[in-house]
Write a protein that holds these residues in place. Structure first.
Motif, PDB file in Angstrom:
ATOM      1  N   VAL A 181      -0.586 -13.755   8.065  1.00 32.47           N
ATOM      2  CA  VAL A 181      -1.522 -14.650   7.397  1.00 32.47           C
ATOM      3  C   VAL A 181      -3.039 -14.901   8.084  1.00 32.47           C
ATOM      4  O   VAL A 181      -4.048 -14.722   7.524  1.00 32.47           O
ATOM      5  N   MET A 182      -2.804 -15.218   9.435  1.00 30.18           N
ATOM      6  CA  MET A 182      -3.878 -15.452  10.470  1.00 30.18           C
ATOM      7  C   MET A 182      -5.074 -14.115  10.310  1.00 30.18           C
ATOM      8  O   MET A 182      -6.229 -14.135  10.586  1.00 30.18           O
ATOM      9  N   ALA A 183      -4.209 -12.907  10.161  1.00 32.57           N
ATOM     10  CA  ALA A 183      -4.907 -11.875  10.302  1.00 32.57           C
ATOM     11  C   ALA A 183      -5.489 -11.226   9.157  1.00 32.57           C
ATOM     12  O   ALA A 183      -6.323 -10.346   8.788  1.00 32.57           O
ATOM     13  N   GLU A 184      -5.289 -12.086   7.937  1.00 35.39           N
ATOM     14  CA  GLU A 184      -5.569 -11.922   6.702  1.00 35.39           C
ATOM     15  C   GLU A 184      -5.380 -10.454   6.073  1.00 35.39           C
ATOM     16  O   GLU A 184      -6.153  -9.842   5.625  1.00 35.39           O
ATOM     17  N   LEU A 185      -4.224 -10.065   6.470  1.00 40.85           N
ATOM     18  CA  LEU A 185      -3.510  -8.851   5.812  1.00 40.85           C
ATOM     19  C   LEU A 185      -3.351  -8.904   4.217  1.00 40.85           C
ATOM     20  O   LEU A 185      -3.533 -10.163   3.781  1.00 40.85           O
ATOM     21  N   PRO A 186      -3.328  -8.023   3.652  1.00 37.54           N
ATOM     22  CA  PRO A 186      -3.099  -7.744   2.202  1.00 37.54           C
ATOM     23  C   PRO A 186      -1.902  -8.549   1.753  1.00 37.54           C
ATOM     24  O   PRO A 186      -0.868  -8.804   2.416  1.00 37.54           O
ATOM     25  N   ASP A 187      -1.929  -9.216   0.694  1.00 33.19           N
ATOM     26  CA  ASP A 187      -0.784 -10.320   0.403  1.00 33.19           C
ATOM     27  C   ASP A 187       0.612  -9.480   0.407  1.00 33.19           C
ATOM     28  O   ASP A 187       1.573 -10.392   0.685  1.00 33.19           O
ATOM     29  N   ALA A 188       0.442  -8.430   0.202  1.00 31.47           N
ATOM     30  CA  ALA A 188       1.900  -7.719   0.052  1.00 31.47           C
ATOM     31  C   ALA A 188       2.614  -7.849   1.292  1.00 31.47           C
ATOM     32  O   ALA A 188       3.962  -7.809   1.559  1.00 31.47           O
ATOM     33  N   VAL A 189       1.764  -7.576   2.450  1.00 34.19           N
ATOM     34  CA  VAL A 189       2.339  -7.609   3.865  1.00 34.19           C
ATOM     35  C   VAL A 189       3.174  -9.120   4.323  1.00 34.19           C
ATOM     36  O   VAL A 189       4.367  -9.070   4.643  1.00 34.19           O
ATOM     37  N   PRO A 190       2.495  -9.890   4.181  1.00 28.02           N
ATOM     38  CA  PRO A 190       3.164 -11.381   4.382  1.00 28.02           C
ATOM     39  C   PRO A 190       4.144 -11.563   3.483  1.00 28.02           C
ATOM     40  O   PRO A 190       5.174 -12.214   3.737  1.00 28.02           O
ATOM     41  N   GLY A 191       3.903 -11.299   2.106  1.00 31.59           N
ATOM     42  CA  GLY A 191       4.919 -11.484   0.949  1.00 31.59           C
ATOM     43  C   GLY A 191       6.254 -10.857   1.214  1.00 31.59           C
ATOM     44  O   GLY A 191       7.268 -11.288   1.246  1.00 31.59           O
ATOM     45  N   THR A 192       6.141  -9.620   1.779  1.00 28.92           N
ATOM     46  CA  THR A 192       7.513  -8.737   2.122  1.00 28.92           C
ATOM     47  C   THR A 192       8.160  -9.471   3.087  1.00 28.92           C
ATOM     48  O   THR A 192       9.452  -9.427   3.122  1.00 28.92           O
TER      49      THR A 192
END
Length: 381
Positions: free
Chosen positions: A215-226
């Motif tokens: 989340v801190m790295a602001e990766l696409p939502d699908a990454v932290p979501g998975t």
């Protein structure tokens, strides 16, 4: 010690939470919903963490607890941070940030000194959790100061997910351990005791630390979501092995299972929201109310009884508070997931139940927290 440090939180936060419908008249420099999220994550929850660590770490190391002067100083810093946030519209943003960011470093420094007596890796790692929590708060203030353009929302989410990681680790220790102790005393066969699987525990720790970083790295939502969805499943499997059905016999035990169950559910819901299924706001409140609120209520009541020499049996009002917190979670989730017309009635219902839960806790536990220690041996469930 526990009561002296955390008792200051409840009266203040009952009023703040109940005032949710009057945000338009409060002196905040930031959007009201961001102030609300910040104060519940970096205000309420950090005070509860301070109370826990200042109570637990001396037990882990066999050293003396913090002196009253330190607890008073730390509590004072915490209150200064809360006052700065409350009157942020009238103060320079840098001053607000300095005031709000001061508490965790002094807490971490004290814990580090205490842990140096017996520096076990499984305990020292909590300093990394506190550092992660501080960085998340810094991200919020950097946007409010004007240094960054859009880091406040990511900081708030990372802060809440770091709290979830702490619950995963600490709750993952105490929930099966206390249940196992109670079953052992009750004469239950060893085969029926809660079981932990090393591979699941390691996976939970790794994923719990990874999630706020994504989340801190602001990766696409699908990454932290998975990551969150997998983590929620891991938590659910862990919990299924901890004999929650047996724990129903004792409210002070089932409260731990209930809080951890909300962690698993909230993580799965937030993961699904990141993949485009369901309301993210609703999922965040399952984590915030159900997991953070529920687990802190469970641990506070247990510690308050145990550290004053009393039997670890939840008073009736406190047992009711556990279920009111769960009900508040359901209402708040439904408010954000259902039709728009439901939102305000259900939100106010959730606020009422949250307030009622902590009111019952205060009324029942005040004589315990302020009275003398009793001589009876506390039952270690």
């Amino acid at each position: 010690m526990f009561g002296a440090f955390t008792g200051i939180v409840w009266g203040l936060w009952l009023g703040i939470h109940a005032a949710g419908g009057m945000w338009y008249d409060l002196p905040f420099a930031m959007a009201p919903h961001l102030w609300h999220g910040h104060e519940m994550i970096f205000g309420y929850a950090t005070a509860a963490l301070g109370g826990f660590f200042l109570t637990a770490v001396p037990n882990w190391t066999g050293g003396p607890g913090a002196r009253t002067a330190f607890i008073t100083t730390a509590a004072g810093l915490w209150l200064i941070g809360r006052a700065a946030m409350w009157y942020s519209v009238a103060l320079p943003p840098v001053l607000v940030a300095v005031a709000d960011l001061a508490f965790i470093p002094i807490l971490a420094a004290k814990i580090a000194v205490q842990l140096s007596r017996r520096p076990k890796p499984q305990n020292v790692m909590f300093l990394a959790f506190l550092a992660l929590l501080w960085v998340a708060n810094l991200m919020v203030h950097l946007e409010w100061i004007g240094v960054t353009g859009d880091t406040a929302v990511a900081g708030l989410r990372a802060g809440l997910l770091t709290l979830a990681a702490l619950i995963s680790t600490l709750g993952g220790r105490i929930t099966p351990a206390f249940t196992r102790n109670a079953m052992k005393r009750a004469g239950e066969p060893e085969a029926a005791w809660p079981a932990t699987v090393t591979s699941l525990e390691r996976a939970a720790l790794f994923l719990s630390l990874l999630l706020p970083l994504t989340v801190m790295a602001e990766l696409p939502d699908a990454v932290p979501g998975t990551v969150a969805l997998v983590l929620g499943i891991v938590h659910a499997v862990r919990l299924s092995r901890w004999r929650g059905g047996w724990a129903l016999r004792q409210p002070i035990l089932i409260a731990l299972h209930l809080g951890f169950g909300m962690l698993a559910l909230g993580m799965a819901l937030w993961g699904l929201a990141g993949l485009g299924l369901g309301s993210e706001v609703a999922a965040l409140h399952v984590l915030g109310i159900g997991a953070v609120g529920g687990m802190t209520l469970a641990v506070m009541s247990r510690a308050g009884l145990g550290h004053t020499g009393r039997d670890l049996v939840a008073p009736g009002p406190v047992a009711a508070a556990y279920w009111l917190m769960a009900a508040a979670t359901v209402l708040r989730w439904a408010g954000s997931s259902g039709p728009g017309a439901w939102y305000f009635p259900l939100m106010l219902g959730a606020i009422t139940l949250w307030t009622a839960a902590f009111t019952l806790y205060l009324v029942a536990m005040w004589p315990v927290l302020t009275g003398p220690r009793v001589d009876a041996q506390a039952t270690q469930t």
